[in-house]
Design a protein around this motif. Structure first.
Motif, mmCIF file in Angstrom:
data_model
loop_
_atom_site.group_PDB
_atom_site.id
_atom_site.type_symbol
_atom_site.label_atom_id
_atom_site.label_comp_id
_atom_site.label_asym_id
_atom_site.label_seq_id
_atom_site.Cartn_x
_atom_site.Cartn_y
_atom_site.Cartn_z
ATOM 1 N N LEU A 85 -6.151 78.976 -19.640
ATOM 2 C CA LEU A 85 -6.051 79.890 -18.511
ATOM 3 C C LEU A 85 -4.957 80.910 -18.799
ATOM 4 O O LEU A 85 -3.799 80.540 -19.002
ATOM 5 C CB LEU A 85 -5.679 79.119 -17.238
ATOM 6 C CG LEU A 85 -6.737 78.180 -16.633
ATOM 7 C CD1 LEU A 85 -8.074 78.874 -16.502
ATOM 8 C CD2 LEU A 85 -6.864 76.894 -17.366
ATOM 9 N N THR A 86 -5.345 82.164 -18.841
ATOM 10 C CA THR A 86 -4.388 83.221 -19.173
ATOM 11 C C THR A 86 -4.858 84.556 -18.603
ATOM 12 O O THR A 86 -6.065 84.835 -18.598
ATOM 13 C CB THR A 86 -4.243 83.360 -20.711
ATOM 14 O OG1 THR A 86 -3.587 84.592 -21.007
ATOM 15 C CG2 THR A 86 -5.575 83.352 -21.433
ATOM 16 N N PRO A 87 -3.916 85.394 -18.124
ATOM 17 C CA PRO A 87 -4.334 86.716 -17.627
ATOM 18 C C PRO A 87 -4.955 87.575 -18.727
ATOM 19 O O PRO A 87 -5.616 88.565 -18.438
ATOM 20 C CB PRO A 87 -3.032 87.345 -17.127
ATOM 21 C CG PRO A 87 -1.978 86.315 -17.208
ATOM 22 C CD PRO A 87 -2.470 85.145 -17.982
ATOM 23 N N SER A 130 -9.421 84.330 -17.578
ATOM 24 C CA SER A 130 -8.525 84.811 -16.513
ATOM 25 C C SER A 130 -9.265 84.743 -15.190
ATOM 26 O O SER A 130 -10.475 84.962 -15.141
ATOM 27 C CB SER A 130 -8.153 86.267 -16.793
ATOM 28 O OG SER A 130 -7.647 86.872 -15.618
ATOM 29 N N ILE A 131 -8.548 84.432 -14.105
ATOM 30 C CA ILE A 131 -9.228 84.445 -12.804
ATOM 31 C C ILE A 131 -9.008 85.757 -12.067
ATOM 32 O O ILE A 131 -9.443 85.919 -10.932
ATOM 33 C CB ILE A 131 -8.851 83.243 -11.910
ATOM 34 C CG1 ILE A 131 -7.371 83.269 -11.549
ATOM 35 C CG2 ILE A 131 -9.238 81.926 -12.565
ATOM 36 C CD1 ILE A 131 -7.079 82.497 -10.267
ATOM 37 N N GLY A 132 -8.351 86.720 -12.686
ATOM 38 C CA GLY A 132 -8.202 88.019 -12.028
ATOM 39 C C GLY A 132 -7.035 88.784 -12.618
ATOM 40 O O GLY A 132 -6.205 88.219 -13.331
ATOM 41 N N TYR A 134 -4.015 89.714 -12.153
ATOM 42 C CA TYR A 134 -2.695 89.516 -11.558
ATOM 43 C C TYR A 134 -2.066 88.355 -12.312
ATOM 44 O O TYR A 134 -2.760 87.607 -12.989
ATOM 45 C CB TYR A 134 -2.788 89.202 -10.059
ATOM 46 C CG TYR A 134 -3.937 88.281 -9.724
ATOM 47 C CD1 TYR A 134 -5.140 88.784 -9.260
ATOM 48 C CD2 TYR A 134 -3.814 86.902 -9.908
ATOM 49 C CE1 TYR A 134 -6.209 87.946 -8.999
ATOM 50 C CE2 TYR A 134 -4.878 86.061 -9.634
ATOM 51 C CZ TYR A 134 -6.079 86.593 -9.176
ATOM 52 O OH TYR A 134 -7.128 85.771 -8.927
ATOM 53 N N LEU A 136 0.106 84.892 -12.376
ATOM 54 C CA LEU A 136 0.599 83.742 -11.614
ATOM 55 C C LEU A 136 1.678 83.042 -12.432
ATOM 56 O O LEU A 136 1.892 83.358 -13.600
ATOM 57 C CB LEU A 136 -0.569 82.782 -11.339
ATOM 58 C CG LEU A 136 -1.720 83.391 -10.536
ATOM 59 C CD1 LEU A 136 -2.951 82.514 -10.599
ATOM 60 C CD2 LEU A 136 -1.309 83.619 -9.097
ATOM 61 N N PRO A 142 -5.311 78.626 -11.414
ATOM 62 C CA PRO A 142 -6.565 79.074 -12.044
ATOM 63 C C PRO A 142 -7.449 77.910 -12.499
ATOM 64 O O PRO A 142 -8.666 77.953 -12.326
ATOM 65 C CB PRO A 142 -6.087 79.903 -13.233
ATOM 66 C CG PRO A 142 -4.740 80.401 -12.831
ATOM 67 C CD PRO A 142 -4.145 79.333 -11.989
#
Ligand code: ADE
Length: 459
Positions: A85-87, A130-132, A134, A136, A142
């Protein structure tokens, strides 16, 4: 499905998901969920898992060793699908959720601080998500978002007969507005059509509402939807021969992998089935190179496509006649004891239907797509929809045949399709005259071309 989360905050994952529908599915053993503390694997005697970044820069980086050892303990070093999980990852979508729901096992790797040492990512990660757009403080939220979206698509998690089909994004459209009691609230009345009991009218209204909302709030999605509608319209010029492709698209199942004039590949990912048409033999050959490696079935109603695929190693499973029901009126159902099947009906169906596996039957029943006939509560037959959308899976017990029960089962199935604004269609193996007569009796039309089902191929 087995889910493992590698994290510095395992309690966040377990406590976050335990009270939810996902937690219930874990209790029922439909899912397993394990949160592994990366810190348990550090070789540092102070329990440290992070250090400064080479080359300078603010913040600390998670080190390779504890992450790798935690991952190895969970996977045994096997190449299990591992999501970081990563932007910086690929944006998470409903389509990705659907694809991941087909996996047996998933590992989620949650970063903290400024990230994770690149070298371990290179060795273990298969997907960067990425979940969006931005940032976190860590990957735990995520991971929970992804687990929720993926796990609810696993058969059985949402319970019997619940279909995720009518929801937002299912067909590139946002969901329509919904209302519950009371009928009037703050002087606002529930739209009249929803009280009418007319399922076809309700479906039509809901579609219009979905279209209007999508155009207003998500013009990007609406454009995708419009392109698909355009293709459906083109295919409708020869509806009888193209209904399998039209329905695949309009039910939100088929993805257009390739479309240029007559050259078309529609892929139903869940059914691992491609529907293909080509302009000529040469383009058929070129198109066949674009079939995804996970393809199990190819359907085509062109003889030369069949021949090209056979020459490439695909095996002809069967030649079928395609039937479709174009009337909008529902059919009379004379035999009264018919209802949707439930998980407990799986053994009856799978022991009597030898063409498909028990796993397939279970999935079809859990999708709410199978119906059974009963005699004083005892099951005597069934019918259903195959994954890619065609009607079939028909069976009536020997002692109950020639009494119109198969006809009633099919009529019942047709009516359920019509309620969902679908055009009922089916594939009848050529030579099965009893089934052909039944289709004609019910008012189905026969397409002029045969549909060929081919299996195998690249694998
Ligand atoms: N980690 C931090 N921010 C994130 C995001 N937006 N998506 C996925 N993982 C993240």
């Amino acid at each position: 499905m087995k889910l493992h989360v590698l994290t510095l905050f395992p309690e966040m994952i377990l406590q976050g998901l335990a009270p939810s529908i996902i937690g219930r599915a874990v209790e029922k053993n439909i899912l397993s969920l394990e949160a592994v503390n990366i810190r348990d694997y550090t070789l540092n005697k102070h329990g440290k898992v992070d250090d400064y970044t080479y080359g300078g820069g603010a913040g600390m980086l998670m080190q390779a060793q504890p992450v790798f050892d935690a991952w190895k303990a969970v996977t045994g070093g096997k190449r299990v699908r591992t999501i970081y999980l990563t932007p910086q990852g690929i944006p998470f979508t409903q389509k990705m959720a659907k694809e991941l729901a087909g996996e047996e096992e998933l590992v989620f790797l949650c970063g903290h601080y400024e990230g994770i040492d690149e070298r371990v990512l290179e060795e273990v990660v298969t997907d960067y998500v990425s979940i969006g757009d931005y940032v976190l403080t860590g990957g735990e939220l995520p991971a929970m978002v992804m687990i929720d979206a993926v796990a609810r698509l696993v058969p059985g998690v949402l319970g019997n007969e619940t279909s995720a089909e009518d929801e937002s994004f299912h067909n590139d459209l946002l969901e329509y507005p919904q209302y519950s009691r009371p009928e009037v609230w703050h002087e606002k009345k529930v739209p009249e059509v929803l009280l009418s009991g007319n399922h076809a009218k309700i479906s039509k209204w809901r579609l219009e509402q979905s279209e209007a909302r999508t155009l207003k709030f998500r013009p990007d999605l609406y454009e995708k939807y419009r392109e698909k509608q355009h293709l459906i319209k083109r295919l409708s010029k020869d509806k009888r021969n193209n209904i399998h492709m039209m329905e695949s698209l309009s039910r939100g199942r088929g993805e257009v992998l390739y479309s240029e004039g007559e050259n078309l590949i529609i892929f139903d990912r869940e059914a691992a089935t491609c529907m293909m048409t080509a302009e000529n033999e040469e383009t058929a050959r070129k198109l066949s190179e674009k079939l995804p490696p996970e393809t199990k079935w190819v359907i085509s109603n062109q003889n030369f496509v069949k021949e090209v695929l056979e020459s490439l190693g695909y095996g002809l499973w069967g030649s079928c006649s395609q039937y479709l029901y174009t009337a909008k009126e529902s059919l009379p159902v004379r035999y009264k004891e018919i209802r949707s099947l439930k998980t407990e009906d799986v053994p009856y169906v799978s022991s009597r239907y030898e063409h498909d596996t028990e796993e397939y039957i279970r999935e079809r029943i859990q999708a709410g797509d199978m119906y059974g006939a009963f005699d004083h509560g005892r099951q005597i037959g069934f019918v259903g929809l195959h994954t890619e959308g065609s009607m079939g899976l028909l069976y009536v017990e020997e002692g109950y045949r020639r009494q119109g029960i198969a006809e009633s089962l099919e009529a019942y199935c047709v009516n359920r399709c019509l309620e969902k604004s679908r055009t009922p269609y089916g594939h009848v193996m050529e030579g099965n005259t009893a089934s052909e007569h039944l289709q004609e009796k019910l008012g189905f039309y026969k397409a002029s071309r045969s549909v060929y089902w081919l299996s195998g191929g690249k694998g």
